[in-house]
Design an enzyme around this catalytic site. Structure first.
Site, PDB file in Angstrom:
ATOM      1  N   ASN A 126      -7.777   3.694   8.729  1.00 36.46           N
ATOM      2  CA  ASN A 126      -7.276   2.685   9.307  1.00 36.46           C
ATOM      3  C   ASN A 126      -7.465   2.726  10.878  1.00 36.46           C
ATOM      4  OD1 ASN A 126      -5.455   4.901   8.460  1.00 36.46           O
ATOM      5  ND2 ASN A 126      -3.812   3.654   9.731  1.00 36.46           N
TER       6      ASN A 126
ATOM      7  N   GLN B 291      -7.817   0.012   3.576  1.00 38.92           N
ATOM      8  CA  GLN B 291      -8.544  -0.899   4.486  1.00 38.92           C
ATOM      9  C   GLN B 291      -9.857  -1.318   3.952  1.00 38.92           C
ATOM     10  OE1 GLN B 291      -8.182  -1.450   7.843  1.00 38.92           O
ATOM     11  NE2 GLN B 291      -5.941  -0.672   7.824  1.00 38.92           N
TER      12      GLN B 291
ATOM     13  N   THR C 173      12.008  -7.875 -11.023  1.00 42.61           N
ATOM     14  CA  THR C 173      11.388  -9.208 -11.062  1.00 42.61           C
ATOM     15  C   THR C 173      10.274  -9.285 -10.278  1.00 42.61           C
ATOM     16  OG1 THR C 173      13.563 -10.090 -11.892  1.00 42.61           O
ATOM     17  CG2 THR C 173      11.839 -11.503 -11.216  1.00 42.61           C
TER      18      THR C 173
ATOM     19  N   GLY D 202       0.830  -1.128   0.051  1.00 38.65           N
ATOM     20  CA  GLY D 202      -0.056  -0.120  -0.106  1.00 38.65           C
ATOM     21  C   GLY D 202       0.959   1.284  -0.110  1.00 38.65           C
TER      22      GLY D 202
ATOM     23  N   HIS E 293      -1.731  -7.545   2.655  1.00 38.43           N
ATOM     24  CA  HIS E 293      -1.879  -8.155   3.979  1.00 38.43           C
ATOM     25  C   HIS E 293      -2.967  -7.687   4.648  1.00 38.43           C
ATOM     26  CE1 HIS E 293       0.046  -4.935   6.455  1.00 38.43           C
ATOM     27  NE2 HIS E 293       0.343  -4.531   5.221  1.00 38.43           N
TER      28      HIS E 293
ATOM     29  N   SER F  56      -3.444  -3.101  -0.587  1.00 39.52           N
ATOM     30  CA  SER F  56      -2.352  -4.057  -0.078  1.00 39.52           C
ATOM     31  C   SER F  56      -2.880  -5.384   0.399  1.00 39.52           C
ATOM     32  CB  SER F  56      -2.022  -3.208   1.298  1.00 39.52           C
ATOM     33  OG  SER F  56      -0.834  -4.190   1.927  1.00 39.52           O
TER      34      SER F  56
ATOM     35  N   CYS G 243       1.862   2.011  12.801  1.00 45.74           N
ATOM     36  CA  CYS G 243       3.171   2.651  12.402  1.00 45.74           C
ATOM     37  C   CYS G 243       3.351   3.874  13.281  1.00 45.74           C
ATOM     38  CB  CYS G 243       2.749   3.504  11.031  1.00 45.74           C
ATOM     39  SG  CYS G 243       1.819   2.131  10.041  1.00 45.74           S
TER      40      CYS G 243
HETATM   41  C1  LIG Z   1      -1.542  -0.610   6.094  1.00 47.34           C
HETATM   42  C2  LIG Z   1      -2.009   0.800   5.142  1.00 47.34           C
HETATM   43  C3  LIG Z   1      -1.124   1.258   4.287  1.00 47.34           C
HETATM   44  C4  LIG Z   1       0.331   0.728   3.886  1.00 47.34           C
HETATM   45  O1  LIG Z   1       0.149  -0.436   3.490  1.00 47.34           O
HETATM   46  P1  LIG Z   1       1.505  -1.518   3.459  1.00 47.34           P
HETATM   47  O2  LIG Z   1       1.227  -2.716   2.464  1.00 47.34           O
HETATM   48  O3  LIG Z   1       1.816  -2.003   4.788  1.00 47.34           O
HETATM   49  O4  LIG Z   1       2.793  -0.546   2.840  1.00 47.34           O
HETATM   50  C5  LIG Z   1      -1.667   2.440   3.805  1.00 47.34           C
HETATM   51  N1  LIG Z   1      -2.700   2.882   3.998  1.00 47.34           N
HETATM   52  C6  LIG Z   1      -3.684   2.467   4.752  1.00 47.34           C
HETATM   53  C7  LIG Z   1      -4.805   2.989   4.956  1.00 47.34           C
HETATM   54  C8  LIG Z   1      -3.215   1.221   5.508  1.00 47.34           C
HETATM   55  O5  LIG Z   1      -4.016   0.884   6.509  1.00 47.34           O
END
Ligand SMILES: *Cc1c(COP(=O)(O)O)cnc(C)c1O
Length: 397
Positions: free
Chosen positions: A153, A181, A239, A72, A203, A201, A326
């Site tokens: 988030n 999110q 890659t 993300g 994860h 993202s 973070c």
């Molecule tokens: C987690 C998150 C990100 C960052 O994503 P990553 O894949 O961890 O770099 C950015 N924006 C929001 C709203 C998030 O919750």
């Protein structure tokens, strides 16, 4: 060791079995380089393009509009810097955003400010929701980009993205949304929502870490962050992370298929948790109760220090957060809670519980009991609480 209750899905999610199996299988069987011409290379290329089709379909995009990234943060950076580059060429150096964006957005905007861009941050009000008419008013002749997150988030509030998208389209201004999110949790359609650029993202929707994607509407020219080979249509060298990308596509497909069912049952559990925590004296829900992500609960408790609350909950087997992962470790209160008007003292006593599909009602009730006990315990020796109770300081909540 007794089992833990994981309630920090906004920070990251556990990979789904399907995503794990897909990843392992691609690592084992399809280790070719997607740029190679022999057959295992071409198999990897096919997996990559199938993932692109699958991801595109779930958000209503064309496969050619999907660019795979490392997550993300990278997608946010590339979206914003690309729009700024286009603006610079046209003499437009004004950007509209909000004060409660993720730092991947805010810090990129800060960098642009130092380079001579002007940034207008919209008010997110007490309920944590931007007003589209205020976004419209903020747009000027020299505005090159509006960037507003799909859902926050920390407090989970869902923004009126479609209304803002329509305004931007009408005014000829690019619209980016950090939908990290939202994607996989609530319906997102880039065409219906008039989105030009979108970040996601893996994860955050039960896929692997270190992989995500950027949607860029056909015709929106991207600027490279990484130079090198011609991968990703020449817009992102390196890659390709084929196992990660395949696992992300599998996780997203699964999340999309279960979305309606999950959304309904999760919202019920969320509301049960909110009702329970509201019984704690001098507490308040952060952000709108209705327009919020199905799994997000965020509270402030007066006379409580968030970090102590988290440590004691951890002792009780509950894994939660005080806000964004973070910013933990820093002593500043959350910029999101300050943006919705919480004063420092109150913002310090925050708790974010982001529950998942696997959270049971019994666990919800256990969380409610535990938070009640822990807040009562912490208040019993808090000097701030003593001042509030003796009337030396007025209660705010
Ligand atoms: C987690 C998150 C990100 C960052 O994503 P990553 O894949 O961890 O770099 C950015 N924006 C929001 C709203 C998030 O919750």
């Amino acid at each position: 060791m007794r089992s833990m209750i994981y309630a920090d899905n906004a920070a990251t999610t556990k990979m789904s079995e399907t995503a794990v199996n897909t990843m392992i299988s691609v690592i084992r069987e399809n280790y070719g380089n997607a740029s190679s011409l022999y057959s295992i290379g071409q198999q990897a290329k096919e997996i990559l393009e199938e993932a692109r089709r699958s991801v595109a379909e779930t958000i209503g995009a064309e496969p050619s509009e999907i660019l795979f990234t490392s997550g993300g943060s990278e997608a946010d950076n590339q979206a914003i810097l690309s729009a700024a580059e286009l603006g610079r060429k046209n003499g437009k150096k004004h950007i509209v955003s909000t004060a409660f964006e993720h730092h991947a957005v805010l810090h990129t905007l800060e960098k642009l400010r130092r380079e001579g861009f002007e940034i207008t941050l919209l008010d997110v009000h007490e309920n944590g929701i931007v007003r589209p008419e205020e976004a419209e008013k903020a747009i000027r002749e020299d505005t090159c980009l509006v960037t507003v997150m799909y859902a926050n988030n920390e407090i989970g509030t869902i923004q009126p993205v479609r209304e803002i998208g329509e305004i931007c389209r009408k005014r000829g201004v690019l619209f980016h949304t950090d939908a990290v999110q939202a994607v996989g949790h609530i319906p997102v359609n880039v065409k219906e929502d008039r989105i030009d650029l979108l970040s996601a993202s893996a994860h955050k929707f039960h896929g692997p870490k270190g992989v995500g994607f950027l949607y860029a509407r056909k015709g929106v020219r991207l600027t490279n962050l990484i130079e090198g080979g011609a991968q990703e249509n020449g817009k992102r060298a390196g890659t390709e992370n084929v196992p990660g990308i395949a696992a992300m596509a599998a996780a997203l497909k699964e999340a999309a298929a279960r979305m309606e069912q999950n959304r309904a049952s999760l919202s019920e559990k969320r509301d049960r948790l909110i009702r329970g925590l509201k019984q704690i004296p001098h507490s308040a829900l952060n952000g709108d109760a209705e327009h919020r992500l199905p799994g997000n609960v965020n509270f402030c408790f007066e006379g409580i220090e968030g970090e102590s609350l988290l440590l004691l909950l951890d002792d009780k087997g509950i894994e939660a957060s005080s806000g964004s992962a973070c910013t933990s470790g820093s002593l500043d209160p959350s910029h999101v809670l300050l943006a919705i008007g919480r004063v420092h003292d109150v913002a310090h006593g925050s708790l974010r519980l982001s529950i998942g599909e696997e959270t049971t009602n019994e666990e919800i009730d256990y969380i409610i009991r535990s938070v009640s006990e822990v807040t009562e315990y912490l208040r019993s020796f808090s000097p701030i609480w003593r001042d509030l109770e003796s009337g030396k300081k007025p209660h705010i909540l």
